[in-house]
Write a protein that holds these residues in place. Sequence first.
Motif, PDB file in Angstrom:
ATOM      1  N   THR A 512       0.913  -1.156  -0.006  1.00  0.00           N
ATOM      2  CA  THR A 512      -0.036  -0.048  -0.004  1.00  0.00           C
ATOM      3  C   THR A 512       0.779   1.275  -0.183  1.00  0.00           C
ATOM      4  O   THR A 512       0.597   2.410  -0.336  1.00  0.00           O
ATOM      5  N   ASN A 513       2.095   1.137   0.210  1.00  0.00           N
ATOM      6  CA  ASN A 513       3.034   2.221   0.066  1.00  0.00           C
ATOM      7  C   ASN A 513       3.037   2.835  -1.328  1.00  0.00           C
ATOM      8  O   ASN A 513       3.208   3.927  -1.517  1.00  0.00           O
ATOM      9  N   GLY A 514       2.720   1.796  -2.109  1.00  0.00           N
ATOM     10  CA  GLY A 514       2.639   1.979  -3.898  1.00  0.00           C
ATOM     11  C   GLY A 514       1.663   3.239  -3.983  1.00  0.00           C
ATOM     12  O   GLY A 514       1.933   3.629  -5.190  1.00  0.00           O
ATOM     13  N   CYS A 515       0.523   3.319  -3.249  1.00  0.00           N
ATOM     14  CA  CYS A 515      -0.191   4.597  -3.768  1.00  0.00           C
ATOM     15  C   CYS A 515      -0.255   5.602  -2.591  1.00  0.00           C
ATOM     16  O   CYS A 515      -0.783   6.559  -2.923  1.00  0.00           O
ATOM     17  N   PHE A 516       0.276   5.264  -1.368  1.00  0.00           N
ATOM     18  CA  PHE A 516       0.431   6.517  -0.434  1.00  0.00           C
ATOM     19  C   PHE A 516       1.707   7.245  -0.269  1.00  0.00           C
ATOM     20  O   PHE A 516       1.818   8.149   0.110  1.00  0.00           O
ATOM     21  N   ARG A 517       2.784   7.087  -1.522  1.00  0.00           N
ATOM     22  CA  ARG A 517       4.149   7.697  -1.572  1.00  0.00           C
ATOM     23  C   ARG A 517       4.124   8.782  -2.308  1.00  0.00           C
ATOM     24  O   ARG A 517       5.113   9.562  -2.489  1.00  0.00           O
ATOM     25  N   LEU A 518       2.868   9.240  -2.972  1.00  0.00           N
ATOM     26  CA  LEU A 518       2.910  10.333  -3.958  1.00  0.00           C
ATOM     27  C   LEU A 518       2.966  11.677  -3.419  1.00  0.00           C
ATOM     28  O   LEU A 518       2.666  11.841  -2.074  1.00  0.00           O
ATOM     29  N   HIS A 519       3.131  12.795  -4.136  1.00  0.00           N
ATOM     30  CA  HIS A 519       3.399  14.079  -3.652  1.00  0.00           C
ATOM     31  C   HIS A 519       2.266  14.593  -2.999  1.00  0.00           C
ATOM     32  O   HIS A 519       2.684  15.033  -1.883  1.00  0.00           O
ATOM     33  N   PRO A 520       0.836  14.666  -3.494  1.00  0.00           N
ATOM     34  CA  PRO A 520       0.098  15.329  -2.749  1.00  0.00           C
ATOM     35  C   PRO A 520      -0.369  14.443  -1.505  1.00  0.00           C
ATOM     36  O   PRO A 520      -0.652  15.241  -0.441  1.00  0.00           O
ATOM     37  N   VAL A 521      -0.199  13.206  -1.543  1.00  0.00           N
ATOM     38  CA  VAL A 521      -0.462  12.482  -0.230  1.00  0.00           C
ATOM     39  C   VAL A 521       0.464  12.732   0.896  1.00  0.00           C
ATOM     40  O   VAL A 521       0.164  12.804   2.018  1.00  0.00           O
ATOM     41  N   GLU A 522       1.571  12.750   0.480  1.00  0.00           N
ATOM     42  CA  GLU A 522       2.697  13.200   1.331  1.00  0.00           C
ATOM     43  C   GLU A 522       2.379  14.462   2.092  1.00  0.00           C
ATOM     44  O   GLU A 522       2.546  14.924   3.295  1.00  0.00           O
ATOM     45  N   TRP A 523       2.195  15.746   1.160  1.00  0.00           N
ATOM     46  CA  TRP A 523       1.669  16.689   1.555  1.00  0.00           C
ATOM     47  C   TRP A 523       0.459  16.745   2.764  1.00  0.00           C
ATOM     48  O   TRP A 523       0.323  17.348   3.839  1.00  0.00           O
ATOM     49  N   SER A 524      -0.682  15.972   2.258  1.00  0.00           N
ATOM     50  CA  SER A 524      -1.711  15.640   3.108  1.00  0.00           C
ATOM     51  C   SER A 524      -1.398  15.072   4.343  1.00  0.00           C
ATOM     52  O   SER A 524      -1.923  15.548   5.559  1.00  0.00           O
ATOM     53  N   ILE A 525      -0.393  14.018   4.596  1.00  0.00           N
ATOM     54  CA  ILE A 525      -0.297  13.460   5.739  1.00  0.00           C
ATOM     55  C   ILE A 525       0.616  14.677   6.776  1.00  0.00           C
ATOM     56  O   ILE A 525       0.497  14.646   7.797  1.00  0.00           O
ATOM     57  N   GLY A 526       1.454  15.403   5.982  1.00  0.00           N
ATOM     58  CA  GLY A 526       2.306  16.300   6.692  1.00  0.00           C
ATOM     59  C   GLY A 526       1.413  17.276   7.267  1.00  0.00           C
ATOM     60  O   GLY A 526       1.428  17.850   8.353  1.00  0.00           O
ATOM     61  N   GLU A 527       0.339  17.769   6.440  1.00  0.00           N
ATOM     62  CA  GLU A 527      -0.580  19.048   7.109  1.00  0.00           C
ATOM     63  C   GLU A 527      -1.555  18.070   8.270  1.00  0.00           C
ATOM     64  O   GLU A 527      -1.538  19.113   9.360  1.00  0.00           O
ATOM     65  N   ALA A 528      -1.891  17.013   8.140  1.00  0.00           N
ATOM     66  CA  ALA A 528      -2.821  16.496   9.173  1.00  0.00           C
ATOM     67  C   ALA A 528      -1.978  16.359  10.319  1.00  0.00           C
ATOM     68  O   ALA A 528      -2.453  16.493  11.610  1.00  0.00           O
ATOM     69  N   VAL A 529      -0.653  15.985  10.409  1.00  0.00           N
ATOM     70  CA  VAL A 529       0.360  15.819  11.412  1.00  0.00           C
ATOM     71  C   VAL A 529       0.529  17.204  12.204  1.00  0.00           C
ATOM     72  O   VAL A 529       0.443  17.401  13.222  1.00  0.00           O
ATOM     73  N   GLY A 530       0.618  18.314  11.306  1.00  0.00           N
ATOM     74  CA  GLY A 530       0.783  19.509  12.081  1.00  0.00           C
ATOM     75  C   GLY A 530      -0.362  19.942  12.713  1.00  0.00           C
ATOM     76  O   GLY A 530      -0.075  20.387  13.859  1.00  0.00           O
ATOM     77  N   LEU A 531      -1.666  19.649  12.168  1.00  0.00           N
ATOM     78  CA  LEU A 531      -2.691  20.158  12.777  1.00  0.00           C
ATOM     79  C   LEU A 531      -2.838  19.238  14.035  1.00  0.00           C
ATOM     80  O   LEU A 531      -3.532  19.535  15.204  1.00  0.00           O
ATOM     81  N   LEU A 532      -2.639  17.770  14.056  1.00  0.00           N
ATOM     82  CA  LEU A 532      -2.668  17.021  15.189  1.00  0.00           C
ATOM     83  C   LEU A 532      -1.834  17.712  16.474  1.00  0.00           C
ATOM     84  O   LEU A 532      -2.273  17.500  17.459  1.00  0.00           O
ATOM     85  N   VAL A 533      -0.662  17.839  15.873  1.00  0.00           N
ATOM     86  CA  VAL A 533       0.234  18.453  16.998  1.00  0.00           C
ATOM     87  C   VAL A 533      -0.400  19.582  17.718  1.00  0.00           C
ATOM     88  O   VAL A 533      -0.436  19.934  18.978  1.00  0.00           O
ATOM     89  N   SER A 534      -0.878  20.721  16.948  1.00  0.00           N
ATOM     90  CA  SER A 534      -1.746  21.689  17.288  1.00  0.00           C
ATOM     91  C   SER A 534      -2.833  21.631  18.289  1.00  0.00           C
ATOM     92  O   SER A 534      -3.082  22.039  19.481  1.00  0.00           O
ATOM     93  N   PHE A 535      -3.710  20.597  17.761  1.00  0.00           N
ATOM     94  CA  PHE A 535      -5.012  20.053  18.339  1.00  0.00           C
ATOM     95  C   PHE A 535      -4.547  19.503  19.731  1.00  0.00           C
ATOM     96  O   PHE A 535      -5.134  19.980  20.899  1.00  0.00           O
ATOM     97  N   SER A 536      -3.428  18.451  19.798  1.00  0.00           N
ATOM     98  CA  SER A 536      -3.087  17.864  20.928  1.00  0.00           C
ATOM     99  C   SER A 536      -2.507  18.923  22.015  1.00  0.00           C
ATOM    100  O   SER A 536      -2.704  18.615  23.180  1.00  0.00           O
ATOM    101  N   LEU A 537      -1.757  19.869  21.753  1.00  0.00           N
ATOM    102  CA  LEU A 537      -1.162  20.650  22.677  1.00  0.00           C
ATOM    103  C   LEU A 537      -2.373  21.665  23.218  1.00  0.00           C
ATOM    104  O   LEU A 537      -2.516  21.912  24.329  1.00  0.00           O
ATOM    105  N   GLN A 538      -3.374  22.087  22.230  1.00  0.00           N
ATOM    106  CA  GLN A 538      -4.350  22.988  22.828  1.00  0.00           C
ATOM    107  C   GLN A 538      -5.516  22.072  23.790  1.00  0.00           C
ATOM    108  O   GLN A 538      -5.632  22.571  24.666  1.00  0.00           O
ATOM    109  N   ARG A 539      -5.531  20.802  23.457  1.00  0.00           N
ATOM    110  CA  ARG A 539      -6.495  20.129  24.576  1.00  0.00           C
ATOM    111  C   ARG A 539      -5.692  19.563  25.516  1.00  0.00           C
ATOM    112  O   ARG A 539      -6.461  18.840  26.319  1.00  0.00           O
ATOM    113  N   LYS A 540      -4.544  19.391  25.569  1.00  0.00           N
ATOM    114  CA  LYS A 540      -3.578  18.890  26.612  1.00  0.00           C
ATOM    115  C   LYS A 540      -3.890  17.316  26.511  1.00  0.00           C
ATOM    116  O   LYS A 540      -4.073  16.617  27.584  1.00  0.00           O
TER     117      LYS A 540
END
Length: 569
Positions: A512-540
């Motif tokens: 499944t890495n074969g369809c998750f490794r492309l440019h827009p998916v990597e961007w999507s993963i990174g943005e979700a993670v950046g928001l997850l860190v923000s949310f986790s810090l806000q909600r402690k």
Amino acid sequence: MKRRNFIERLTYAGAGLSVSIPACVTSNISSLPARRAIAGAEAAADAVIIGGGLGGCAAALAACRNGLRVIMTEETDWLGGQIAQQGVPPDEHQWIETHGAPQSYRDYRNRVRDYYRRNYPLTDEARARELLNPGDGAVSRICHEPRVCVAVLLEMLNPYLSSGQLQILTRHKIKAAEGDGDEVQAVELINLETGDTPILTAPYFIDATELGDLLPLTGTEYVTGTEARSATGELHAPEKGNPRNHQAFTLCFAMDYRPGEDHTIDRPANYDHWSTFQPTMDPPWPGPLIDLDYSNPRTLQRKELGFHPEGIKTGDMLNLWNYRRIINRHNFRPGTYPGDVTVVNWPQNDYFPGNLIDVDEATFQKHVEDATQLNLSLLYWLQTEAPRPDGGTGWPGIRLRKDIMGTASGMAKYPYIRESRRIKAEFTVLEEHVGAENRKLVAGPEAGKTSAAFADSVGTGYYHIDLHPSTEGDNYIDFGSLPFQIPLGALLPVRMNNLLPANKNIGTTHITNGCFRLHPVEWSIGEAVGLLVSFSLQRKVIPRRVRQDKGLLAEFQTWIRSQGLETHW
């Protein structure tokens, strides 16, 4: 002085182990080399991002726009990962202009078009084209130069750099990490220019490296290579798994064509080897690697490719020159470019005689040097031996464009990595979740029509499952998938609380890495993670709790949708 346990950047003979905690080196911080980070021996932030590729930049943008202080590091002197340091124009799906990726990724693409309109002498027709494609390459609706990616990403990040909210350390490589149980406390870098070793601390660390370099240093459990069918139940998995079996990497380069001129390079030292090299694969490769024949990825039968550096149609065959062309001279005023510029990321320069994961530095550099020799041999072959339509051989007017990749060698600053270490995740995406054929075996009215629906979806993506030839002799594995969701569980390590993946190192399998490794998916993963860190810090709360608590999960998904992420097709 507090004593710290730093896990050094080590490699292992037993590559691909589903890792236990690596060997540790106990050091007193005062005995380590002098550190001059941004403002002293140590620097602190709300989030430290290791790796400045698309996932790292997307994570930084998401975290910064939500008020976090971020330090991002990058091994090379460019940002942009796949598009920039690795020189690969975007691989995308057919709906990318309107949906199937975060709004911020589409903003990036539109900024690229605007950058060309503002700064380049385009023809009136090209300037007026809404969906301008500078190179008109066949692989993407927006094939563009690597350095334009760098410029646009910096333009997007500059407001946070200007305010001091974001700090970027280029030419810094991860060296060691300090942990305490299930938490990462600090990372140690090495400045590749000065030798200084700054230390960074933060509540959260994001591994956006190309190979998942932070995972072994932090003792984060991970897997590599292929899984056995008995372990995953995947239709296309092998009977026996092999942790050393990775997809080929490619060291990209760029070239243009100047008719009537001779830019033939010196005969490469290893030309005799590479010009006759025939891959040993199952099923067999049809002939020498450097040739216009290759294995059809879907059928594995012999398939002929065309080549003409003037962009001329080559019958029913794909003209390789047009495949990843990043400058189409006809989009620019006459005289701007004497010829097109194209990137070579072809079957002929995939490198599979060895892998880059869990090997020592000398082995890593040897494979990169061998890949360089393969590239130079391919270039020389194109200049001297490639068949021409007129019956002649060779195109001496082909010129290596070192400036395009920003290196003295002309090779990309970093290999194009298709496969990384992958975290052992709370949830692993299997072929049964996204593979078109495998989905037909799923019971219910939607069998074979849609990918699996994930209640914890934090993004969307699509690409067919595309595995290039491997280091252990697999030929292409290439088959259909369905538009998919990115589950939050695949971004959560099974044990670590404050380390998150933001590249190809998420909870997928080799398949499944074969369809998750492309440019827009990597961007999507990174943005979700950046928001997850923000949310986790806000909600402690720790990120795992966001997935476990249905109320928190619903709140998080609503919030990220308000910031332009798509959770459903």
